[in-house]
Design a protein around this motif. Structure first.
Motif, PDB file in Angstrom:
ATOM      1  N   VAL A  63      48.981  -5.962  48.370  1.00 56.39           N
ATOM      2  CA  VAL A  63      47.764  -5.200  48.119  1.00 56.39           C
ATOM      3  C   VAL A  63      46.743  -6.024  47.344  1.00 56.39           C
ATOM      4  CG1 VAL A  63      46.856  -3.112  47.021  1.00 56.39           C
ATOM      5  CG2 VAL A  63      49.094  -3.060  48.116  1.00 56.39           C
ATOM      6  N   ASP A  64      47.227  -6.893  46.473  1.00 52.85           N
ATOM      7  CA  ASP A  64      46.346  -7.708  45.636  1.00 52.85           C
ATOM      8  C   ASP A  64      46.716  -9.180  45.799  1.00 52.85           C
ATOM      9  OD1 ASP A  64      44.680  -8.791  43.769  1.00 52.85           O
ATOM     10  OD2 ASP A  64      45.577  -7.785  42.045  1.00 52.85           O
ATOM     11  N   PRO A  65      46.083  -9.891  46.731  1.00 54.77           N
ATOM     12  CA  PRO A  65      46.436 -11.296  46.986  1.00 54.77           C
ATOM     13  C   PRO A  65      45.927 -12.267  45.918  1.00 54.77           C
ATOM     14  CG  PRO A  65      44.621 -10.643  48.390  1.00 54.77           C
ATOM     15  CD  PRO A  65      45.051  -9.413  47.636  1.00 54.77           C
ATOM     16  N   TYR A  89      46.969 -16.356  38.627  1.00 51.63           N
ATOM     17  CA  TYR A  89      45.794 -15.636  39.117  1.00 51.63           C
ATOM     18  C   TYR A  89      44.862 -16.567  39.884  1.00 51.63           C
ATOM     19  CZ  TYR A  89      47.182 -11.935  35.908  1.00 51.63           C
ATOM     20  OH  TYR A  89      47.885 -10.950  35.254  1.00 51.63           O
ATOM     21  N   TYR A  90      44.264 -16.009  40.933  1.00 49.61           N
ATOM     22  CA  TYR A  90      43.311 -16.750  41.758  1.00 49.61           C
ATOM     23  C   TYR A  90      41.994 -15.992  41.835  1.00 49.61           C
ATOM     24  CZ  TYR A  90      47.371 -19.351  43.407  1.00 49.61           C
ATOM     25  OH  TYR A  90      48.498 -20.141  43.471  1.00 49.61           O
ATOM     26  N   GLU A  91      40.901 -16.739  41.914  1.00 47.74           N
ATOM     27  CA  GLU A  91      39.577 -16.178  42.194  1.00 47.74           C
ATOM     28  C   GLU A  91      39.001 -16.989  43.343  1.00 47.74           C
ATOM     29  OE1 GLU A  91      37.129 -16.223  38.703  1.00 47.74           O
ATOM     30  OE2 GLU A  91      38.546 -14.994  37.567  1.00 47.74           O
ATOM     31  N   ASN A  92      38.631 -16.309  44.406  1.00 49.70           N
ATOM     32  CA  ASN A  92      38.093 -16.970  45.604  1.00 49.70           C
ATOM     33  C   ASN A  92      39.063 -18.021  46.133  1.00 49.70           C
ATOM     34  OD1 ASN A  92      35.686 -15.440  45.458  1.00 49.70           O
ATOM     35  ND2 ASN A  92      34.881 -16.893  43.954  1.00 49.70           N
TER      36      ASN A  92
END
Length: 109
Positions: A63-65, A89-92
């Motif tokens: 649900v939250d990649p 954690y990843y952003e973009n």
């Protein structure tokens, strides 16, 4: 004679059930990570680069990649289970930061 044989058999069976020296193995599962490996992570790394440093995550959130979970559990000889958890954690699709709850000792055997 039959009573003596039955008594002997019962005694042997009871002795087998109460054997005090049962050996319990150490059980470890998951990703063993150290502070040294985590310090190799740099902001902006791709998932592939992060996974080449840390290995494959043990859990992915469908649900939250934007998160990957690296979990390690260790149980010494049937005792309490100790858990280590690292969330990346990843952003973009680029590494941004991590949260770590590391164990003081991560024995490998």
């Amino acid at each position: 004679m039959q009573k003596l044989a039955a008594l002997l058999l019962t005694t042997l069976m009871m002795a087998g059930c109460a054997f005090p020296g049962v050996y319990k193995i150490n059980v470890q599962q998951g990703n063993i990570l150290s502070e040294e490996e985590l310090t190799q992570l740099e902001k902006g790394m791709s998932r592939q680069q992060v996974q080449s440093v840390l290995g494959s995550p043990i859990m992915l959130n469908p649900v939250d990649p934007t998160r990957e979970y690296y979990v390690y559990t260790f149980q010494r000889g049937g005792g309490d289970i100790k858990e280590q958890r690292v969330i990346v954690y990843y952003e973009n699709e680029r590494f941004s930061h991590y949260e770590a709850n590391l164990l003081e000792e991560t024995p490998a055997y």
